[in-house]
Design an enzyme around this catalytic site. Structure first.
Site, PDB file in Angstrom:
ATOM      1  N   ASP A 522       4.072  38.277  73.141  1.00 49.28           N
ATOM      2  CA  ASP A 522       5.480  38.598  73.290  1.00 49.28           C
ATOM      3  C   ASP A 522       6.205  37.810  72.198  1.00 49.28           C
ATOM      4  OD1 ASP A 522       7.952  39.403  74.509  1.00 49.28           O
ATOM      5  OD2 ASP A 522       8.090  37.385  75.337  1.00 49.28           O
ATOM      6  N   LYS A 523       7.343  38.299  71.728  1.00 51.97           N
ATOM      7  CA  LYS A 523       8.037  37.569  70.647  1.00 51.97           C
ATOM      8  C   LYS A 523       8.940  36.465  71.186  1.00 51.97           C
ATOM      9  CE  LYS A 523      11.849  38.921  68.370  1.00 51.97           C
ATOM     10  NZ  LYS A 523      12.788  37.788  68.172  1.00 51.97           N
TER      11      LYS A 523
END
Length: 833
Positions: A522-523
């Site tokens: 996930d960023k």
């Protein structure tokens, strides 16, 4: 492979029809989870309540995990299935654990049980068919003492307190149980827990003296014989005890076979050889118990981190109370260099806290008070690390006052202890494989031994010689080392990981982590800081950068938008102590920007869309190009106009974590081929971040359900994929990955529950350690399997053809068991790179 089927009665909020699209969404979220074969709405209802029918593989997923997945997907589960973690005493070794497991699985109503030699039993059962009382009764029939079903910190604290009170006493200890019975938990016999080891040493000493005296002609032969017989007693005491208990229950174990072999040797007049067999076997068992206890103690040490008492501040005074007496909202005082007694938030004082016991962080974390001490922080999800305190962590040189946000049994430490203990009962794929192998191997060996007893009918030898050979083969073929090869490595690996702030929930994720070829991240908050930072300040026309920043900070100070807060925070930092003018009359334009008055000037701050619809005073082409250039690098831009003049551009970005680039380099060195970022941000932002930190792929503009599809696509391409996120928004994607890894799990109950592996600290750099440890564990498991199977493969023909006698067979047999166990213990000393 045994497939199980359960029907979970479920209630979906505001859903009246099982054909509702919410049901379809729930099924879709569950369908891809590893271990779930098929999910559909059952034909029949349970008193009008729709039932979800789930076909699953119990080796890959438990009912407890299925119910948690369903709950997270929005279903309210009717309590039809029980999940219990029971700690018992009296499991002697891995093979004994398997016998107990088989006995439990035969009970009507027990869907699945998993028994660890460490004394942990994981049980899943149908509450309408069987209750805890029946399960306890069955366990006692197996000769086990039930210690507790509350595998939490307070129980360990009570045990420690009781042990402290009884220090120096030798009388048997008994623990009181919920069902009102007391059970003796003393070990062994007259020498307590070390009785087996001491008996084995006595056996060895008597054997050595007897063997030595047999070479002295002046000493009658009956003296040596008497010493050998006495050695038989001490060496065979525990072997005989286990053999009788097993045979009484219709079982057939290695202890019985060893006893038969020793008796056979005595009948043949080989007393010294029989005594040697019993000495080596009992010594091997005693050392095996010692080694496994070492791994168990590493896990038990987690619970010992918790202090027994707290200094409670009440009516201006402090009093010492047990931690189980603390309630949410209480204020506790933590003195310098002492342990923090409960999870909470700092309300007074500043100090550095050593969080290594929980998160594995090597550097102490600075703590400061929250802005609003009177607020109820127990329901707050997003507490800053500098304000949060964990039970079991160690305060630095200053006094802190902490407001309790979790009772003792719900503390992060208590949950960690429970989950680590639960991990011991989760078998790895290799262990399932070896269990299946043994099911066929042991009967085959018994058939071979039976046939060898009649070898004298075919070849020229006496019955006693054939019997002796058969006993030697029996010893040689016993798969003791094989039985303990995987559990000992898993136990050591889980214990080592926990010490470093990594929670690995059992053998399957421990093994899977080491064979991953792709990692999906996930960023926001995982690869990046999770908060925007001021990255660029570009002055247009004749305005100075400092003046531009003052205008921007003055206007954004009136807004509570996250981007505005970032401009104010970072702008003030750059301006140092400069005077900021005061703006007024803020007006927000949704999704576009803000307007405000600053003195006699009108100031506009926003994106290009704001000025497109404002009036005919449009920015120049050069200005537009500058804005788009900044945006193409992943920045969020704000154009600033004062009256009719465009005076500057400010840019913000959720910047990558400092350690991200270096961590990804380490992962690449470990052989991870693909590292993919999955984000809801636009593709330009995703590409900019990916380029900066060295990702192989970046997939932007993804909705949560599209992340699940992305994971499924990756699994098709790479087969083994891990999803790394915060465990909350990324839960569906994690559930569909081979291994779900949650970061910052110490501060999130959801992350602790949902992930297969939880990195307790919010530190990306822990990931290479976890993968490295898994690789080492996988390597050690392979070594153990080669040793155990290799020894059996060599010893069986050696004993069949008479190249090795019983003494040599038992020496090599027990030696290989110890090699396997001590090899596994090397994981406890694994160093992070």
């Amino acid at each position: 492979m045994k497939k199980l089927q359960i029907k979970i009665p479920l209630i979906l909020p505001e859903v009246t029809d099982e054909k509702d699209q919410c049901v379809d969404k729930l099924i879709e979220q569950l369908q891809g989870k590893n271990g779930l074969e098929e999910v559909h709405v059952a034909d029949e209802t349970d008193n009008g309540v729709p039932q979800l029918c789930i076909h699953y593989n119990h080796e890959l997923i438990s009912i407890d995990q299925i119910q948690k997945l369903a709950k997270r997907a929005g279903a309210s589960i009717i309590d039809k299935y029980g999940h219990r973690l029971i700690e018992v005493e009296g499991i002697r070794h891995t093979r004994h654990a398997r016998k107990i497991e088989e006995a439990l699985n035969r009970l009507d109503g027990v869907l699945q049980s998993s028994v660890s030699a460490s004394g942990m039993i994981g049980l899943e059962f149908e509450t309408v068919k069987i209750d805890e009382a029946e399960i306890f009764k069955s366990l006692r029939k197996e000769g086990l003492n039930i210690i507790t079903t509350e595998v939490e910190v307070e129980r360990y604290i009570r045990e420690t307190a009781r042990d402290d009170e009884q220090m120096g006493q030798t009388e048997k200890k008994a623990h009181s149980h919920e069902d009102g019975e007391n059970h003796d938990h003393s070990h062994g016999g007259i020498f307590g827990k070390n009785t087996e080891l001491i008996f084995s040493i006595i056996c060895g000493v008597l054997l050595g003296i007897g063997f030595g005296l047999s070479y002295i002609e002046a000493v009658p032969s009956w003296v040596s014989l008497s010493l050998y017989i006495t050695a038989y007693f001490f060496g065979g005491y525990f072997t005989a005890k286990e053999a009788i208990q097993t045979v009484a229950k219709g079982g057939f174990e290695i202890d019985f076979l060893m006893l038969v072999a020793a008796i056979g040797a005595a009948i043949l007049g080989e007393w010294a050889e029989g005594a040697l067999l019993l000495f080596l076997f009992s010594m091997g068992h005693a050392l095996e118990h010692y080694a496994m206890n070492k791994a168990r103690k590493s896990i038990a040490a987690l619970a010992e981190l918790a202090p027994k008492t707290a200094l409670l501040k009440r009516n201006g005074k402090t009093e010492e109370v047990g931690i189980e007496e603390l309630s949410i909202g209480d204020i506790i005082v933590v003195k310098p260099n002492s342990k923090i007694s409960a999870d909470g938030v700092v309300v007074s004082g500043t100090s550095s806290v050593n969080q290594a016991p929980i998160t594995g962080e090597s550097v102490p974390v600075d703590k400061e008070p929250v802005d609003n001490p009177d607020k109820d922080w127990s329901e707050e999800k997003d507490i800053k690390d500098e304000n949060r305190a964990f039970s079991g962590t160690i305060n630095g040189n200053n006094t802190l006052e902490i407001k309790v946000i979790k009772v003792a049994k719900d503390s992060t430490l208590s949950r960690l202890v429970k989950l680590v203990n639960e991990a011991q009962t989760q078998k790895s794929p290799t262990q399932h494989l070896t269990d299946k192998f043994e099911k066929y191997f042991v009967p085959a060996v018994l058939v071979l031994v039976g046939l060898l007893n009649f070898a004298f009918l075919v070849i020229d030898e006496t019955f006693s010689e054939s019997f002796y050979r058969a006993m030697a083969v029996l010893v040689a073929a016993s798969p003791c080392a094989l039985a303990i090869a995987t559990p000992s490595a898993v136990l050591s690996g889980v214990a080592r990981a926990a010490k470093n702030g990594v929670l690995i929930k059992g053998g399957r994720p421990l093994e899977d982590l080491g064979v991953l070829t792709a990692l999906a991240f996930d960023k926001t908050g995982t690869l990046t800081e999770g908060k925007p930072k001021l990255t660029e300040v570009v002055a247009l026309s004749d305005v100075k950068v400092e003046e531009l920043l003052k205008i921007a900070v003055a206007v954004e100070n009136l807004s509570d938008h996250p981007l505005a807060k970032a401009v104010v925070r970072d702008g003030k930092e750059r301006l140092k102590d400069a005077d900021i003018p005061e703006a007024k009359d803020l007006e927000a334009v949704l999704g576009k920007g803000v307007k405000a008055s600053l003195g006699s000037n009108k100031v506009f701050i926003g994106n290009l869309d704001l000025f497109e619809s404002l009036d005919d005073k449009k920015p120049s082409k050069e200005t537009e190009e500058k804005v788009r250039s900044l945006e193409s690098n992943g920045n969020t831009t704000m154009l600033i106009r004062q009256n009719d003049d465009y005076i500057g551009i400010i840019a913000l970005m959720d910047t990558p974590r400092k350690e991200a680039k270096n961590t990804l380099k380490k992962l690449k060195k470990l052989g991870i081929k693909r590292m993919i970022m999955l984000t809801g941000d636009n593709q330009k932002v995703a590409d900019a971040v990916a380029k900066e930190i060295g990702l192989t792929d970046a997939w932007g503009s993804l909705l949560p359900e599209e992340k699940v599809e992305a994971i499924k696509k990756l699994k098709e391409q790479e087969s083994k994929v891990a999803m790394i996120g915060d465990g909350v928004n990324d839960a569906p994607a994690m559930a569909n990955s081979t291994v779900g890894i949650a970061m910052g799990a110490a501060g999130s109950d959801v992350a602790l529950e949902t992930a297969d592996i939880a990195l307790m600290a919010d530190k990306l750099e822990t990931l290479p350690f976890a993968i490295g440890l898994s690789r080492k564990a996988k390597s050690i498991i392979k070594q153990n399997l080669w040793v155990s199977l290799g020894i059996v493969a060599l010893l069986i023909p050696a004993t069949v053809f008479g190249f090795a006698n019983i003494g040599i067979a038992v020496l090599i047999h027990e030696g290989s068991t110890l090699v396997v166990v001590f090899n596994a213990l090397r994981l406890l000393g694994y160093k992070r790179n």
